[in-house]
Design a protein around this motif. Structure first.
Motif, short mmCIF file in Angstrom:
data_model
loop_
_atom_site.label_atom_id
_atom_site.label_comp_id
_atom_site.label_asym_id
_atom_site.label_seq_id
_atom_site.Cartn_x
_atom_site.Cartn_y
_atom_site.Cartn_z
N UNK A 156 0.85 -1.19 0.00
CA UNK A 156 0.00 0.00 0.00
C UNK A 156 0.89 1.25 0.00
N UNK A 157 0.58 2.18 -0.88
CA UNK A 157 1.38 3.41 -1.00
C UNK A 157 0.49 4.61 -0.68
N UNK A 158 0.97 5.47 0.21
CA UNK A 158 0.31 6.76 0.47
C UNK A 158 1.09 7.86 -0.20
N UNK A 159 0.40 8.87 -0.68
CA UNK A 159 1.05 9.87 -1.53
C UNK A 159 0.57 11.26 -1.16
N UNK A 160 1.50 12.16 -0.91
CA UNK A 160 1.17 13.53 -0.53
C UNK A 160 2.18 14.50 -1.14
N UNK A 161 1.91 15.78 -1.03
CA UNK A 161 2.92 16.77 -1.40
C UNK A 161 4.03 16.78 -0.36
N UNK A 162 5.20 17.26 -0.77
CA UNK A 162 6.32 17.35 0.17
C UNK A 162 5.98 18.22 1.38
N UNK A 163 5.33 19.33 1.13
CA UNK A 163 5.00 20.23 2.24
C UNK A 163 3.86 19.71 3.11
N UNK A 207 3.19 6.53 5.39
CA UNK A 207 3.37 5.08 5.23
C UNK A 207 2.55 4.32 6.26
N UNK A 208 2.57 4.82 7.50
CA UNK A 208 1.81 4.19 8.58
C UNK A 208 0.32 4.13 8.23
N UNK A 209 -0.19 5.28 7.75
CA UNK A 209 -1.61 5.31 7.38
C UNK A 209 -1.91 4.37 6.23
N UNK A 210 -0.99 4.34 5.25
CA UNK A 210 -1.22 3.46 4.10
C UNK A 210 -1.24 2.00 4.54
N UNK A 211 -0.30 1.64 5.43
CA UNK A 211 -0.23 0.26 5.91
C UNK A 211 -1.48 -0.11 6.70
#
Lengths: 293, 293
Positions: free
Chosen positions: A102-109, A285-289
Motif C-alpha cells: 500500500x502506497x500513500x502519496x502527498x505533497x512534500x510540504x 506510510x503508517x496510514x497506508x499500511x
C-alpha cells in the motif's frame, strides 16, 4: 539487514531522501540519492528499498504539482512541472507495481506539515501551515487536525504580494506569474536580484528586510485566511541568520493587533529541522499500511 | 402561533434577521429588526422569539470579530469592534440565559458558508469559501466538509493586495491596516474614492476593473492557499452589474493556468441570495439542538 516494516520517500527536486523503519520515530536506515531522470532515480530508490527487506507500507511526500485525488487516473503522478523529464511521471504507481505494498502519496510540504504536527513544532495544535522557502516556495496545511485537500493542493508560493514601495521594478522570476511570492522571495529570486544568497549578504543589506517583508505578508495572509495557530517556516532560505526574527516582527506589524487570538498565533522554525518531510512520509506510510489513504 | 422548534439569528451590523421554523428549508416565520444598541436590539429579538413558542435550539451567525472557542470565558461574545456599544457584548449568553435552550454560535460568514454548502451553490463540494463584499469584507470557509476554525476565525478582508499600477496613491479606508483588501474594495472604500457605488458608476468607469482586480486577487489567494473548489461571492458590492464576470476573468488571468485542477475551481454568486446567512444559522440551530456545538 534491518527488520524494516515501513518505507518513506521525501521526493525533492534535487534529491530523494529514503528511509525505512518501524515508524516516524523509529527510522532504522536512511539513504539519499540525487534527483536525475525519473528512470534512474526511481530504480535506485527501488533497489535500496529491496535491500531493506519486505515492507508493509510506503509513504511518499513529493515535490509538485501532483495529483492527490485517489479517484483520478493520474493519482500519484507528478503533473506538469518545469523540471525536465518529470512531467506526468507516475511516481506512486512505480512503487505500487514494483513493491506490491500500500502506497500513500502527498505533497512534500503536506508531509512536512504532518511531521511537524505529529512530532515537531506543531504538537498539540489543531491547525498549522508548513511553508518551505527555498528553490521554490510551497505550503501544506492542517485544519481541524486534518490535511487541507480540495481542488488539488495549496500552491502558496504563487500568491501575490503588496510590493514594497522601494521595490517596484523587479519583474520577478516565476515563469508563470512573474512577481508572485515565489518570484520575489525564493532562493532563485534572491540570487537574480543581488547575485548572492541572503546568508552571503551583510546584515545591514536592504535585501533582508525586503525578503522578510514578503514572507511576513504571506504569514499574515495565512493567519487571516486560514486562521491557523502555528506557521512553521522551513527551507534553505530560512537558514539566513536573523531572517525568522525579521519575519516575526514584520508580520506582527502587518497584523496591527487586529486578528483574533493574536496571542496564540506563532511563526516558528521546524523543530524537526530537515527531518520534517521524511518524518511525515513515515506517517503517510503508517496510514497506508493501516488501510487509510 | 407557529409550531416553531428552532430559532435562528443572522446578526449583522445594520440589521438582525430572525427566523423560526422546523429547519433550514422549513422557515415558518421571519422578522427583521435594525441593529441599534445591544440592549434594544437583543430585547426586541428576544420578544419576537418568545412569541414563536418554545424552541429546542437557537443558531446565531454574527458579525465579528467574535469568540468561537467554547472553552473561553468570552465564548459567544463580540470582541473589540469599531461598532459603538457592541464591544464585548455577550450575544450568545443573553439568549442562553433568557431562552434556556442550546445555542450555537458562529461568524456571519461561516453561517453563510454553511448555508451555501448545505443548500446552495456549494452542494456536493468538500471545500468552499464564502466571501461577503459589503460594508466590510469577510470570509468563512469549509475544508474537508468542516468549518475552518483555529486561532479564532478567518479575517479575509484584512489581507494585503498587490496594488494596481494605476492605483498607488489611495491610502485605503481600513482603520487598522489602511490599504488591506477591505480598505481598497469594500463599499465604504469605493464611496471614499469615487463618491458613488459601483452600480452608480458607468460601466466604462475604471473603478469596475480596479475593484474586480482586487477581488480577483483575493480569489486567487484563496485558491492558492486553501485549495477550495468553490468561492461564493456575496454581499451588496457584488450586486454591481458585471462585477462577478470581471472577477472571474481577472482571477483566471492571475492564475495563469498554473493551479492544479483549475477546471473544477469556480467563483459563483450565492444561490441562496440574501438567505445564505439565515439558512446557515438554522443549520447551526439544528446542530445545537442535537447536542453539537
Amino acid at each position: 539487514m534491518t527488520v524494516a516494516r515501513l518505507g518513506a520517500i521525501e521526493a525533492g527536486g534535487t534529491k530523494f531522501v529514503l528511509a525505512a523503519g518501524d515508524g516516524p520515530t523509529a527510522i532504522a536506515a536512511s539513504h539519499t540519492i540525487p534527483t536525475t531522470t525519473p528512470e534512474e532515480t526511481l530504480s535506485q530508490a527501488l533497489a535500496w528499498f529491496q535491500d531493506q527487506g519486505p515492507l508493509q507500507g510506503l509513504g511518499i511526500a513529493s515535490f509538485g504539482p501532483v495529483e492527490l485525488d485517489r479517484g483520478s487516473s493520474e493519482w500519484g503522478h507528478i503533473l506538469k512541472t518545469p523540471k525536465p523529464g518529470w512531467s506526468h511521471c507516475d511516481l506512486a504507481g512505480y512503487f505500487v507495481r514494483h513493491l506490491s505494498v500500500p502506497v500513500g502519496f502527498e505533497t512534500d510540504v503536506n508531509g512536512a506539515a504532518l511531521g511537524e504536527h505529529g512530532f515537531g513544532a506543531g504538537q498539540g495544535v489543531a491547525s498549522l501551515t508548513y511553508v518551505t522557502v527555498g528553490t521554490g516556495i510551497g505550503g501544506g496545511a492542517i485544519s481541524n487536525g486534518r490535511l487541507v485537500h480540495g481542488a488539488g493542493h495549496p500552491e502558496l508560493g504563487h500568491i501575490y504580494s503588496r510590493r514594497d514601495a522601494d521595490d517596484r521594478d523587479f519583474a520577478g522570476t516565476c515563469p508563470f506569474h512573474g512577481d508572485c511570492l515565489e518570484g520575489l522571495a525564493s532562493g532563485p529570486a534572491i540570487l537574480a536580484r543581488w547575485g548572492a544568497t541572503l546568508s552571503e549578504l551583510p546584515q545591514d543589506h536592504a535585501a533582508h528586510n525586503l525578503v522578510a517583508g514578503y514572507l511576513a505578508q504571506m504569514c499574515h495572509t495565512v493567519f487571516a485566511s486560514m486562521a491557523v495557530e502555528t506557521i512553521v517556516l522551513g527551507g534553505g532560505v530560512m537558514k539566513a541568520p536573523g531572517l525568522l526574527e525579521r519575519v516575526v516582527r514584520q508580520a506582527r506589524e502587518l497584523g496591527a493587533g487586529y486578528l483574533p487570538k493574536s496571542e496564540v498565533r506563532r511563526i516558528v522554525p521546524p523543530s524537526l529541522g530537515d527531518r520534517a518531510g521524511i518524518t511525515g512520509a513515515m506517517l503517510i506510510a503508517q496510514r497506508a499500511a493501516a488501510g487509510g489513504s
